[in-house]
Design an enzyme around this catalytic site. Structure first.
Site, mmCIF file in Angstrom:
data_model
loop_
_atom_site.group_PDB
_atom_site.id
_atom_site.type_symbol
_atom_site.label_atom_id
_atom_site.label_comp_id
_atom_site.label_asym_id
_atom_site.label_seq_id
_atom_site.Cartn_x
_atom_site.Cartn_y
_atom_site.Cartn_z
ATOM 1 N NE ARG A 311 5.622 0.329 5.994
ATOM 2 C CZ ARG A 311 4.326 -0.562 6.543
ATOM 3 N NH1 ARG A 311 2.772 -0.468 5.978
ATOM 4 N NH2 ARG A 311 4.685 -1.249 7.157
ATOM 5 C CD GLU A 340 2.873 6.036 10.276
ATOM 6 O OE1 GLU A 340 2.965 4.832 10.965
ATOM 7 O OE2 GLU A 340 2.028 5.663 9.315
ATOM 8 C CG HIS A 360 -0.081 2.384 11.061
ATOM 9 N ND1 HIS A 360 1.876 2.892 10.054
ATOM 10 C CD2 HIS A 360 0.072 1.887 9.960
ATOM 11 C CE1 HIS A 360 1.557 2.230 9.304
ATOM 12 N NE2 HIS A 360 1.161 1.176 9.145
#
Length: 404
Positions: A311, A340, A360
């Site tokens: 993360r 993000e 991602h």
């Protein structure tokens, strides 16, 4: 943003599920399965308990949030044989409408929540106290796609007697494969080699100079922060295929038998791990604060490498950019980012030279999503049948519900 939108094409054929290299050895008494296919062995055989759901004599109700299932029709047939599945329309899943529906008990006393995809089913936003306190007391399980669970208050769910199950087992293969590519990129200067094909002069310069920046993986020390399903697969692949010396740090040391099987050794602290490692890989759940910050970056070897498939919230990106600018780190590879879909501008400056930056994507394969769908259904079947969840993440907070 908690997870990428990666719902695969509905025409994809059924495929084998992802596996964990040593799931059976994680904890004594846990449900063990080296694969998610075939599904039958992971269904508990214990006697079914009565489950609250609807009026007396009806099947338990499952609230299905998101798109219809796409990949596992046989399991879904079994699922709908055991449960009444209610799927709110897209407009009902918007947060204000969803809250109103819960308040008026539009879907009755449902027993579980089922979210098989990441592309849909998250329209209501974060599962916080505002949503969780509106759930009927009958809810016993929440099974969702995805590895991360920072978008839901799993502690509060547990305190309400609701077990939250993630899809980490289904994603482990894809994420670990992606992590291997990122590890290789940091040792072999791949961003620089790829972008240098843009012109003949850049090509020639890269051909001449990349050798001095590149190293083999064999014999190098890989430090894993976290040794869950993903970390275990990274360890196995790197130790066996690449001959790396793999060390790890986790809040709970794994059994020695598992360490031997994976070819890993334990470090009793983050400082010890990163100070010994040529490349550090972050593969631990969110929620532990910023593990990689200015203080911990100072523990890294000079010229070490860093990979993040966990993360973005676990990393102080300002401090990371500074470490690159000062040459404390030689290369990084980041699949996840703190804000993000925005990537830190100081890190973007190294894209194509010393940083591999992706969107991602690590868990985003068709096979992963097939597994997400299957695993979520299997978790609900297990819990509502009176057995153990397959991939629980909040068992430490769980308070048993008394079934009337």
């Amino acid at each position: 943003m908690a997870e990428p939108t990666n719902t695969p094409m509905p025409t994809a054929p059924p495929t084998p599920r992802s596996t964990s290299p040593a799931l059976a050895a994680t904890r004594p008494g846990s449900i063990s399965s080296s694969t998610l296919s075939p599904p039958k062995p992971i269904i508990p055989t214990s006697t079914s308990l009565p489950v609250p759901g609807g009026p007396l004599g009806t099947k338990p109700v499952v609230l299905h949030i998101g798109d219809p299932i796409q990949y596992n029709p046989e399991t879904y047939t079994e699922f709908t044989t055991q449960f009444d599945v209610v799927r709110p329309e897209a407009h009902e899943r918007q947060r204000p409408a969803f809250i109103q529906a819960l308040r008026e008990k539009r879907w009755g006393d449902f027993s579980a929540i089922f979210r098989p995809f990441w592309g849909t089913g998250g329209e209501m936003g974060r599962w916080d106290a505002e949503l969780i306190t509106l759930l009927p007391d009958s809810v016993r399980a929440f099974a969702s796609a995805g590895t991360g669970f920072d978008w839901a208050d799993t502690q509060l769910l547990g305190e309400r007697g609701i077990i939250y199950c993630n899809g980490g087992l289904a994603a482990a293969e894809a994420v670990s494969d992606f992590a291997i590519a990122m590890i290789i990129s940091t040792f072999r200067a791949l961003p620089y080699c790829i972008t240098s094909t843009a012109s003949p002069p850049a090509f020639q310069e890269c051909h001449a100079s990349a050798t001095g920046m590149s190293h083999n993986l064999r014999g190098r020390t890989l430090g894993l922060v976290g040794l869950g399903n993903i970390g275990q697969q990274i360890a196995l692949k790197c130790s066996i295929a690449f001959g790396m010396d793999v060390a790890y740090y986790d809040v709970e040391r794994k059994p020695e038998t598992l360490e031997a099987k994976l070819g890993v050794r334990y470090c009793d602290g983050l400082e010890k791990l990163v100070s010994e490692s040529d490349c550090v890989v972050l593969c631990t759940p969110a929620g532990a604060g910023r593990l990689i910050n200015k203080e911990s970056l100072a523990w890294f070897k000079l010229g070490a490498r860093f990979v993040n498939v966990a993360r973005g919230s676990l990393v102080d990106e300002e401090a990371l950019a500074e470490a690159l600018e000062q040459g404390l780190l030689s290369n990084v590879a980041l699949d996840v980012h703190a804000d993000e879909p925005n990537v830190h501008p100081r890190l973007l400056a190294f894209s194509g030279s010393r940083a591999m930056l992706t969107c991602h994507n690590a868990g985003g394969t068709v096979e992963t999503h097939v597994g997400f769908e299957e695993l979520a259904m299997r978790n609900i079947i297990a819990v509502l049948s009176g057995g153990q969840a397959i991939t629980p993440v909040n068992a430490q907070y769980l308070k048993s519900k008394v079934v009337q």
